[in-house]
Motif scaffolding. Structure first.
Motif: not given
Ligand code: FES
Length: 150
Positions: A128-136
């Motif tokens: 998670e960067i600055d609240g943005k989720t990067h999954g898989k």
């Protein structure tokens, strides 16, 4: 952060004691941490003792009294993410940024933390960067994503 900017924030929220947390949140959001000079200015204008400001600034996790990077990176190392390769993602972040969990780089670009679950285990491994989720994310994608943040 200059005093004029701090004064603007105080004026926006109203120069009274009840605005304290909102003012601190705004300074934190814009500056990424709460420098002593800023807290002194807030105390002076809102007429709140420094001991109270310090108590609030240390009590809430949202606040930092030490410099933080412009971007906050959280790597989930919970069980679901762990079995899907969270350690490799974390290793990549450490290689790319040169920092370890709990640290901030000298350019104040990134602050890195590990967490135990971000609540979206099916997307693991999760960054998670600055609240943005990067999954898989794969290690390669992790490095690519980090390059998009200045
Ligand atoms: S264990 Fe990583 S999101 Fe839940």
């Amino acid at each position: 952060m200059d005093l004029a900017r701090i004064d603007q924030i105080i004026d926006k929220h109203g120069c009274e004691e009840s605005s304290l947390i909102q003012v601190l949140l705004d300074i934190q959001a814009q500056n990424h941490w709460l420098p002593k000079e800023a807290l002194e200015r807030v105390g002076e204008r809102l007429q709140v003792p420094m001991t109270r400001i310090q108590h609030i600034a240390t009590f809430y996790k949202a606040f930092s009294l030490v410099p933080k990077g412009r971007h906050r990176v959280h790597i989930c190392v919970g069980t679901a993410c762990h079995v899907r390769g969270a350690q490799r993602v974390l290793d990549t972040v450490q290689d790319v940024t040169g920092i370890r969990p709990g640290e901030t780089d000298l350019d104040l670009r990134f602050s890195l933390e590990t967490v135990n679950c971000l609540g979206c285990c099916a997307l693991g491994p999760v960054m998670e960067i600055d609240g943005k989720t990067h999954g898989k994310v794969t290690p390669g994608e992790t490095a690519e994503v980090l390059r998009n943040y200045d």
